[in-house]
Design a protein around this motif. Structure first.
Motif, PDB file in Angstrom:
ATOM      1  N   THR A   1      -5.904   4.460  -7.091  1.00 10.91           N
ATOM      2  CA  THR A   1      -7.110   5.159  -6.658  1.00 10.91           C
ATOM      3  C   THR A   1      -6.757   6.622  -6.465  1.00 10.91           C
ATOM      4  O   THR A   1      -5.752   6.938  -5.807  1.00 10.91           O
ATOM      5  CB  THR A   1      -7.633   4.583  -5.317  1.00 10.91           C
ATOM      6  OG1 THR A   1      -7.875   3.194  -5.488  1.00 10.91           O
ATOM      7  CG2 THR A   1      -8.905   5.286  -4.874  1.00 10.91           C
TER       8      THR A   1
ATOM      9  N   VAL B   1      -8.062  10.223  -4.898  1.00  9.27           N
ATOM     10  CA  VAL B   1      -9.010  10.817  -3.957  1.00  9.27           C
ATOM     11  C   VAL B   1      -8.806  12.326  -3.995  1.00  9.27           C
ATOM     12  O   VAL B   1      -7.723  12.817  -3.662  1.00  9.27           O
ATOM     13  CB  VAL B   1      -8.795  10.290  -2.521  1.00  9.27           C
ATOM     14  CG1 VAL B   1      -9.797  10.927  -1.565  1.00  9.27           C
ATOM     15  CG2 VAL B   1      -8.889   8.774  -2.487  1.00  9.27           C
TER      16      VAL B   1
ATOM     17  N   THR C   1      -2.639   4.958  -3.681  1.00  7.66           N
ATOM     18  CA  THR C   1      -3.734   5.900  -3.484  1.00  7.66           C
ATOM     19  C   THR C   1      -3.122   7.288  -3.492  1.00  7.66           C
ATOM     20  O   THR C   1      -2.202   7.567  -2.727  1.00  7.66           O
ATOM     21  CB  THR C   1      -4.468   5.651  -2.142  1.00  7.66           C
ATOM     22  OG1 THR C   1      -4.931   4.301  -2.126  1.00  7.66           O
ATOM     23  CG2 THR C   1      -5.637   6.600  -1.979  1.00  7.66           C
TER      24      THR C   1
ATOM     25  N   GLU D   1     -10.715   9.850   7.523  1.00  7.45           N
ATOM     26  CA  GLU D   1     -11.973   9.146   7.232  1.00  7.45           C
ATOM     27  C   GLU D   1     -11.731   7.745   6.678  1.00  7.45           C
ATOM     28  O   GLU D   1     -12.639   6.917   6.661  1.00  7.45           O
ATOM     29  CB  GLU D   1     -12.783   9.924   6.179  1.00  7.45           C
ATOM     30  CG  GLU D   1     -13.192  11.302   6.584  1.00  7.45           C
ATOM     31  CD  GLU D   1     -13.713  12.130   5.397  1.00  7.45           C
ATOM     32  OE1 GLU D   1     -13.819  11.604   4.267  1.00  7.45           O
ATOM     33  OE2 GLU D   1     -13.998  13.321   5.604  1.00  7.45           O
ATOM     34  N   SER D   2     -10.526   7.481   6.213  1.00  8.56           N
ATOM     35  CA  SER D   2     -10.227   6.251   5.497  1.00  8.56           C
ATOM     36  C   SER D   2     -10.153   5.043   6.422  1.00  8.56           C
ATOM     37  O   SER D   2      -9.721   5.141   7.568  1.00  8.56           O
ATOM     38  CB  SER D   2      -8.880   6.405   4.767  1.00  8.56           C
ATOM     39  OG  SER D   2      -8.516   5.198   4.180  1.00  8.56           O
ATOM     40  N   THR D   3     -10.540   3.919   5.886  1.00  7.77           N
ATOM     41  CA  THR D   3     -10.388   2.648   6.587  1.00  7.77           C
ATOM     42  C   THR D   3      -9.348   1.779   5.873  1.00  7.77           C
ATOM     43  O   THR D   3      -9.256   0.584   6.138  1.00  7.77           O
ATOM     44  CB  THR D   3     -11.728   1.887   6.665  1.00  7.77           C
ATOM     45  OG1 THR D   3     -12.189   1.668   5.330  1.00  7.77           O
ATOM     46  CG2 THR D   3     -12.748   2.664   7.464  1.00  7.77           C
ATOM     47  N   ALA D   4      -8.575   2.410   4.984  1.00  4.33           N
ATOM     48  CA  ALA D   4      -7.576   1.680   4.215  1.00  4.33           C
ATOM     49  C   ALA D   4      -6.542   1.061   5.159  1.00  4.33           C
ATOM     50  O   ALA D   4      -6.162   1.667   6.155  1.00  4.33           O
ATOM     51  CB  ALA D   4      -6.878   2.619   3.236  1.00  4.33           C
TER      52      ALA D   4
ATOM     53  N   HIS E   1       0.854  -1.190   0.000  1.00  2.00           N
ATOM     54  CA  HIS E   1       0.000   0.000   0.000  1.00  2.00           C
ATOM     55  C   HIS E   1       0.887   1.236   0.000  1.00  2.00           C
ATOM     56  O   HIS E   1       1.705   1.404   0.896  1.00  2.00           O
ATOM     57  CB  HIS E   1      -0.900   0.033   1.238  1.00  2.00           C
ATOM     58  CG  HIS E   1      -1.727  -1.191   1.392  1.00  2.00           C
ATOM     59  ND1 HIS E   1      -2.798  -1.473   0.572  1.00  2.00           N
ATOM     60  CD2 HIS E   1      -1.621  -2.225   2.244  1.00  2.00           C
ATOM     61  CE1 HIS E   1      -3.322  -2.631   0.930  1.00  2.00           C
ATOM     62  NE2 HIS E   1      -2.623  -3.120   1.940  1.00  2.00           N
TER      63      HIS E   1
ATOM     64  N   LYS F   1      -9.246  13.351   4.459  1.00  2.00           N
ATOM     65  CA  LYS F   1      -9.609  12.111   3.775  1.00  2.00           C
ATOM     66  C   LYS F   1      -8.935  10.894   4.424  1.00  2.00           C
ATOM     67  O   LYS F   1      -9.560   9.849   4.556  1.00  2.00           O
ATOM     68  CB  LYS F   1      -9.241  12.173   2.289  1.00  2.00           C
ATOM     69  CG  LYS F   1      -9.976  13.241   1.517  1.00  2.00           C
ATOM     70  CD  LYS F   1     -11.442  12.899   1.386  1.00  2.00           C
ATOM     71  CE  LYS F   1     -12.157  13.919   0.525  1.00  2.00           C
ATOM     72  NZ  LYS F   1     -13.563  13.625   0.367  1.00  2.00           N
ATOM     73  N   LEU F   2      -7.677  11.043   4.832  1.00  5.37           N
ATOM     74  CA  LEU F   2      -6.997   9.932   5.489  1.00  5.37           C
ATOM     75  C   LEU F   2      -7.618   9.633   6.849  1.00  5.37           C
ATOM     76  O   LEU F   2      -7.700   8.472   7.260  1.00  5.37           O
ATOM     77  CB  LEU F   2      -5.506  10.222   5.645  1.00  5.37           C
ATOM     78  CG  LEU F   2      -4.691  10.064   4.361  1.00  5.37           C
ATOM     79  CD1 LEU F   2      -3.313  10.681   4.522  1.00  5.37           C
ATOM     80  CD2 LEU F   2      -4.594   8.601   3.975  1.00  5.37           C
TER      81      LEU F   2
ATOM     82  N   TYR G   1      -3.756  11.406  -3.171  1.00  2.35           N
ATOM     83  CA  TYR G   1      -4.625  12.455  -2.641  1.00  2.35           C
ATOM     84  C   TYR G   1      -4.161  13.787  -3.209  1.00  2.35           C
ATOM     85  O   TYR G   1      -2.972  14.085  -3.181  1.00  2.35           O
ATOM     86  CB  TYR G   1      -4.531  12.515  -1.114  1.00  2.35           C
ATOM     87  CG  TYR G   1      -5.073  11.281  -0.439  1.00  2.35           C
ATOM     88  CD1 TYR G   1      -6.383  11.244   0.023  1.00  2.35           C
ATOM     89  CD2 TYR G   1      -4.279  10.162  -0.261  1.00  2.35           C
ATOM     90  CE1 TYR G   1      -6.884  10.112   0.641  1.00  2.35           C
ATOM     91  CE2 TYR G   1      -4.771   9.029   0.356  1.00  2.35           C
ATOM     92  CZ  TYR G   1      -6.075   9.006   0.803  1.00  2.35           C
ATOM     93  OH  TYR G   1      -6.569   7.890   1.411  1.00  2.35           O
TER      94      TYR G   1
END
Length: 190
Positions: free
Chosen positions: A169, A171, A145, A181-184, A117, A178-179, A147
């Motif tokens: 991805t 965002v 990902t 809020e993320s569940t990644a 990741h 955003k991070l 951002y």
């Protein structure tokens, strides 16, 4: 499970004589104990002894990935031509792309650590994104990902390297929000 975060904010000319400069952050978590890209310990690049050790270490990595880097430089030239066409078509001006030395070291870092990741914060028109995606593709694994506050990057990536985008991805928005809020599944010591 390897994780890596990459913050790339390139220099941007606001007005003649005034610049906003770059911030780079690479943080890697769950890295093997064996040194690969990052050397263990503290090194002073201005010390004669340390600078020789650093030069030897990084030259060996450039040699190891030399053929891949040459291919990526050719791909980057193609990327720049496509980027300029998209810029003209969309009326976007991309300033402050990642430099070739930084891009090569970024590519090598990702090839050596083979993260699963990766998070990129700040991509503008996607030059660093292209290099990251190319390294992850060469690894045969890994997801990126990205951002960013604006929405330019997907247009450039889809126009130039759609095959690499399958593990990507984008965002749009404030990365910190955003991070949060993320569940990644991402973990890094920053």
């Amino acid at each position: 499970d390897n994780a890596c975060v990459v913050l790339l904010v390139t220099r941007h000319h606001q007005t003649p004589g005034h610049m906003i400069f770059v911030a780079w952050l690479f943080a890697a978590a769950h890295i093997d104990d064996e040194p690969k890209f990052f050397l263990k310990g503290h090194f002073d690049a201005l010390s004669e002894t340390d600078s020789q050790a650093l030069a030897t270490h990084y030259v060996d990595l450039v040699v190891k990935y030399g053929s891949e880097l040459r291919k990526q430089v050719r791909e980057n030239e193609r990327w720049i031509n496509i980027m300029h066409r998209v810029e003209r078509h969309k009326g976007i001006r991309c300033l402050g792309q990642i430099g070739s030395v930084e891009a090569a070291l970024l590519y090598i870092m990702l090839r050596e650590h083979r993260p699963i990741h990766t998070i990129e914060i700040g991509a503008l028109c996607g030059t660093s994104t292209r290099w990251i995606l190319a390294a992850l593709h060469a690894n045969g694994r890994g997801k990126l990902t990205t951002y960013d506050l604006h929405s330019y990057t997907p247009e450039f990536i889809s126009a130039a390297v759609p095959a690499l985008a399958q593990n990507w991805t984008f965002v749009q928005g404030n990365a910190i929000s955003k991070l949060a809020e993320s569940t990644a599944p991402f973990d890094a010591d920053l």
